[in-house]
Design a protein around this motif. Structure first.
Motif, short mmCIF file in Angstrom:
data_model
loop_
_atom_site.label_atom_id
_atom_site.label_comp_id
_atom_site.label_asym_id
_atom_site.label_seq_id
_atom_site.Cartn_x
_atom_site.Cartn_y
_atom_site.Cartn_z
N CYS A 62 9.84 5.95 1.44
CA CYS A 62 9.05 7.15 1.69
C CYS A 62 9.23 8.04 0.47
O CYS A 62 10.36 8.31 0.06
CB CYS A 62 9.51 7.87 2.95
N THR A 63 8.12 8.48 -0.10
CA THR A 63 8.21 9.28 -1.33
C THR A 63 8.10 10.77 -1.05
O THR A 63 7.75 11.54 -1.92
CB THR A 63 7.13 8.84 -2.34
N GLY A 64 8.41 11.16 0.18
CA GLY A 64 8.38 12.58 0.54
C GLY A 64 9.33 12.85 1.68
O GLY A 64 10.26 12.09 1.93
N VAL B 124 0.83 -1.20 0.00
CA VAL B 124 0.00 0.00 0.00
C VAL B 124 0.87 1.25 0.00
O VAL B 124 2.04 1.20 0.37
CB VAL B 124 -0.93 0.02 1.24
N GLU B 125 0.27 2.34 -0.45
CA GLU B 125 0.87 3.67 -0.30
C GLU B 125 -0.02 4.41 0.68
O GLU B 125 -1.21 4.61 0.42
CB GLU B 125 0.94 4.40 -1.63
N ASP C 240 4.62 -5.07 9.22
CA ASP C 240 4.65 -4.15 8.09
C ASP C 240 6.11 -3.83 7.80
O ASP C 240 6.90 -3.63 8.71
CB ASP C 240 3.81 -2.89 8.30
N LEU C 241 6.44 -3.84 6.53
CA LEU C 241 7.81 -3.61 6.07
C LEU C 241 7.81 -2.35 5.23
O LEU C 241 7.15 -2.29 4.19
CB LEU C 241 8.31 -4.81 5.27
N TYR C 242 8.53 -1.33 5.71
CA TYR C 242 8.57 -0.04 5.03
C TYR C 242 9.57 -0.11 3.88
O TYR C 242 10.76 -0.25 4.11
CB TYR C 242 8.92 1.06 6.03
N PRO D 256 3.74 10.22 1.85
CA PRO D 256 3.31 8.87 1.48
C PRO D 256 4.45 7.85 1.62
O PRO D 256 5.58 8.11 1.21
CB PRO D 256 2.89 9.02 0.02
N TRP D 257 4.12 6.73 2.23
CA TRP D 257 5.04 5.62 2.40
C TRP D 257 4.56 4.44 1.57
O TRP D 257 3.36 4.19 1.46
CB TRP D 257 5.08 5.18 3.86
N VAL D 258 5.51 3.68 1.02
CA VAL D 258 5.19 2.40 0.37
C VAL D 258 5.51 1.33 1.41
O VAL D 258 6.65 1.23 1.88
CB VAL D 258 6.02 2.20 -0.92
N VAL D 259 4.48 0.57 1.78
CA VAL D 259 4.58 -0.39 2.88
C VAL D 259 4.01 -1.73 2.46
O VAL D 259 2.93 -1.80 1.86
CB VAL D 259 3.80 0.13 4.11
N ASP D 260 4.73 -2.81 2.78
CA ASP D 260 4.21 -4.17 2.60
C ASP D 260 3.60 -4.61 3.92
O ASP D 260 4.30 -4.64 4.94
CB ASP D 260 5.32 -5.15 2.21
#
Length: 157
Positions: free
Chosen positions: A137-139, A100-101, A132-134, A147-151
């Motif tokens: 971070c796109t900011g 997810v973002e 959750d695995l980070y 926004p973070w991209v997280v599994d």
């Protein structure tokens, strides 16, 4: 919240340095802050370690003040953890993974969505780590709306 993908994956264990947290999962922030300061003091960021949150208990059955979790930093250096930290290996194996973002205020909603999806598909949990695995971070990482991209990873039988 944006869902990038959902898939079943065979994940490798991840060796980490962890700071334990007891209490509501939303209060794990100071444990991550302690890890981040320590990583900076030990020049660990250059290796680009991933961070993860491991959640040991089901918040629908355990009181919030008794929930156990770990704030984790991938151990790429082999350095010894300092006081109040420990070595912790996140379990590997078969996982349902939803990428997810999100921003930090959307974490709870994201976890609800991944569990709803998991249950709708009729999958069965097992007792390995839920985490959750980070990924990135796109900011600005200091911005709570970045926004973070997280599994989001749920262990499967």
């Amino acid at each position: 919240m944006k869902i990038n993908s959902t898939e079943i994956k065979n994940l490798e264990p991840i060796k980490t340095i962890a700071v334990s947290h007891l209490g509501d999962y939303s209060g794990i922030g100071p444990a991550f802050e302690k890890l981040c300061v320590w990583a900076g003091e030990n020049a660990l960021w250059a290796a680009s370690p991933r961070m993860a949150g491991v959640y040991h208990d089901d918040p629908t059955h355990i009181p919030a003040e008794s929930l156990r979790s770990e704030a984790c930093l991938e151990d790429l250096s082999g350095i010894e953890p300092s006081e109040g930290m420990k070595q912790y290996t996140i379990s590997g194996g078969k996982y349902f993974v939803m990428q997810v973002e999100i921003n930090m205020s959307e974490c709870g909603d994201a976890w609800k969505k991944v569990y709803d999806t998991f249950n709708e598909k009729g999958y069965e949990y097992d007792m390995r780590d839920h985490y959750d695995l980070y990924q990135s971070c796109t900011g600005d990482m200091e911005d709570p709306d970045a926004p973070w991209v997280v599994d989001l990873c749920i262990p499967m039988k």
